[in-house]
Design an enzyme around this catalytic site. Structure first.
Site, PDB file in Angstrom:
ATOM      1  N   ASP A 218      11.894  -6.886 -13.403  1.00  0.00           N
ATOM      2  CA  ASP A 218      11.932  -7.276 -11.999  1.00  0.00           C
ATOM      3  C   ASP A 218      11.874  -5.991 -11.176  1.00  0.00           C
ATOM      4  O   ASP A 218      12.302  -4.929 -11.629  1.00  0.00           O
ATOM      5  CB  ASP A 218      13.237  -8.009 -11.674  1.00  0.00           C
ATOM      6  CG  ASP A 218      13.577  -9.073 -12.703  1.00  0.00           C
ATOM      7  OD1 ASP A 218      12.676  -9.866 -13.035  1.00  0.00           O
ATOM      8  OD2 ASP A 218      14.735  -9.094 -13.162  1.00  0.00           O
ATOM      9  N   ASP A 257       7.429 -10.611 -13.644  1.00  0.00           N
ATOM     10  CA  ASP A 257       8.598 -11.469 -13.785  1.00  0.00           C
ATOM     11  C   ASP A 257       9.181 -11.705 -12.398  1.00  0.00           C
ATOM     12  O   ASP A 257       8.504 -12.203 -11.510  1.00  0.00           O
ATOM     13  CB  ASP A 257       9.605 -10.836 -14.747  1.00  0.00           C
ATOM     14  CG  ASP A 257      10.689 -11.811 -15.188  1.00  0.00           C
ATOM     15  OD1 ASP A 257      10.473 -13.035 -15.087  1.00  0.00           O
ATOM     16  OD2 ASP A 257      11.749 -11.358 -15.632  1.00  0.00           O
ATOM     17  N   ASP A 261      16.114 -10.352  -9.093  1.00  0.00           N
ATOM     18  CA  ASP A 261      16.909 -11.310  -9.871  1.00  0.00           C
ATOM     19  C   ASP A 261      18.369 -10.880  -9.900  1.00  0.00           C
ATOM     20  O   ASP A 261      18.686  -9.693 -10.086  1.00  0.00           O
ATOM     21  CB  ASP A 261      16.373 -11.428 -11.296  1.00  0.00           C
ATOM     22  CG  ASP A 261      15.144 -12.331 -11.377  1.00  0.00           C
ATOM     23  OD1 ASP A 261      14.659 -12.761 -10.317  1.00  0.00           O
ATOM     24  OD2 ASP A 261      14.670 -12.594 -12.500  1.00  0.00           O
ATOM     25  N   ARG A 311      11.173 -20.115  -6.440  1.00  0.00           N
ATOM     26  CA  ARG A 311      12.406 -19.345  -6.553  1.00  0.00           C
ATOM     27  C   ARG A 311      12.673 -18.502  -5.307  1.00  0.00           C
ATOM     28  O   ARG A 311      12.730 -17.269  -5.369  1.00  0.00           O
ATOM     29  CB  ARG A 311      12.401 -18.452  -7.805  1.00  0.00           C
ATOM     30  CG  ARG A 311      12.253 -19.222  -9.090  1.00  0.00           C
ATOM     31  CD  ARG A 311      12.402 -18.325 -10.304  1.00  0.00           C
ATOM     32  NE  ARG A 311      12.221 -19.076 -11.551  1.00  0.00           N
ATOM     33  CZ  ARG A 311      12.307 -18.551 -12.768  1.00  0.00           C
ATOM     34  NH1 ARG A 311      12.586 -17.260 -12.904  1.00  0.00           N
ATOM     35  NH2 ARG A 311      12.122 -19.298 -13.829  1.00  0.00           N
TER      36      ARG A 311
END
Length: 437
Positions: A218, A257, A261, A311
């Site tokens: 990330d 990715d 996160d 997301r």
């Protein structure tokens, strides 16, 4: 009687405080300079998170490296300099790292650019061979090549650290991943974080109904991190967009990715004034349905989400406050919208006073998602300028209903605006890297 010099000083101080108050009242979020009665303006690199500004202001607050001695203030412009400035991940003495210009993480110690072929060299890996047999010897070779890249592009951020882009230098990191692991009190601001790309995605035939490609890295990863302020950054996959990726085994060969996160028991995080764009799996809160009960408390406010597939965020377990964000769900560079906010695994989300710009024909019921256990509370959300009950729209179209009440009430809301009406305009010029002076 107050001497004339003191009267002038008081007037200057009063004017500064009024200016800060006026900016806050206008809903413009964190101001460029924080006034201190004794020291005047605090420079960008030494600013701390303002009081009551989201979950990261809880308890001791978030000060990053603001108390660093002059000997622990570094200006870096290469990968090697960044690695040296970060030092050991266990060294928690306060430090400030100023990023000047763009740092390419995919370079060696001498500054030579590295390619995916360089990482694969000597491992025996090739994509052609892997596609013929994605297991056994080729899987070991893939993992070895991935480990070489990881060693080069993952930067471990110690506790009590501020990383900030130098204004006016187009500061940022391309191809790199900042990881805050089991560290407390970190600030990351004013950086353009682009093209965090995994050269060696792994094929998992058991991921979903038809298998999937899984990548690492990330742009920012929080794992077991606490008191983190992520502010005024720009996240993007560019220039290597997923839309240009080929498909193998019937699934897109996706090399990106997450953008940001927040997992593995991370807690007390404020994410504000960032721009998330050109990305698929953008922000994950909670790595699994059993991540960490009682943690994962995150505030997400005054961000722009444009050209984001999903997301924004996907939330599990925690108490998440999502407010005063602007979502533009128009397809951008091949990134088509799937949903914005997903509440699952009993997450307690309060989403209020956000603004969605939705193209004609897109269903409002698609803006949210869930597994039937999560909650999304909150009012004042607008869709194309119209007050809309997003949860009611979602629940009317889905069997797994979102719960409409949360088990907590936000109190750290110093930046909360009472209306979302002006967000598409105001956030255009106050979010992302390069805005702070």
């Amino acid at each position: 009687m107050v001497p004339p010099s003191h009267r002038r000083s008081l007037r200057r101080r009063r004017t500064a405080l009024l200016s800060v108050g006026a900016v806050a009242a206008a809903g413009l979020g964190a101001v460029p300079f924080v006034m201190n009665a004794n020291a005047g303006a605090v420079e960008l690199a030494r600013q701390a998170l303002p009081a009551k500004d989201g979950w990261a202001a809880s308890g001791s607050g978030t000060t990053g490296g603001s108390k660093a001695s002059s000997a622990r203030v570094y200006t870096v412009s290469t990968r090697a300099q960044l690695v040296k400035a970060l030092g050991a991940a266990t060294n928690s003495a306060p430090k400030i790292i100023k990023v000047k210009g763009k740092i390419n993480a995919n370079t060696n110690a001498a500054g030579k650019a590295l390619t995916c072929a360089d990482y694969a060299s000597g491992t025996g890996y090739s994509l052609a061979a892997y596609l013929k047999s994605p297991s056994g010897a080729q899987e070991k070779a893939r993992a070895a090549a991935q480990a070489k890249q990881k060693k080069n592009i993952v930067f471990m951020v110690p506790a009590n650290t501020t990383i900030v882009g130098v204004p006016g230098t187009k500061a940022g990191i391309t191809g790199g991943s900042l990881q805050v692991k089991n560290a407390d009190n970190v600030i990351i601001r004013n950086l353009s974080l682009t093209n965090t790309r995994d050269c060696f995605p792994a094929w998992d035939p058991d991921d979903g109904d038809t298998g999937n490609w899984n990548s690492e890295y990330d742009s920012i990863t929080l794992r077991g991190a606490t008191h983190v302020w992520v502010d005024h950054n720009t996240f993007s996959d560019g220039p290597n967009y997923d839309s240009a990726a080929k498909a193998y085994f019937g699934r897109k060969y996706q090399r990106h990715d997450g953008a940001l996160d927040i997992t593995n028991g991370s807690d007390l995080v404020t994410v504000e004034r960032n721009r998330f764009t050109n990305h698929d799996k953008t922000m994950l809160i909670g790595s699994s349905d059993t991540d960490s009960v009682g943690k994962l408390r995150v505030s997400i406010h005054h961000n722009v989400w444009k050209g984001v597939t999903q997301r924004a965020p996907l939330a599990r377990i925690g108490q998440i406050h999502v407010y005063n964000n602007f979502y533009d769900t128009t397809t951008l560079n091949g990134y088509a919208h799937s949903y914005s906010i997903n509440s699952r695994a009993k997450a307690q989300v309060i989403a209020e006073r956000n603004y969605w710009k939705v193209p004609a024909g897109q269903k409002v019921s698609k803006l949210l998602s869930g597994d039937g256990t999560g909650a999304i509370a909150g009012t004042g959300n607008l869709v194309n300028g119209k007050a809309t009950n997003l949860v009611a729209a979602y629940n009317a179209a889905n069997s797994k209903k979102l719960k409409t009440t949360a088990n907590w009430t936000p109190s750290l809301t110093a930046r909360l605006q009472t209306t979302a009406t002006n967000l598409p305009t105001s956030l255009t010029t106050t979010t992302g890297a390069g805005v702070l002076p």
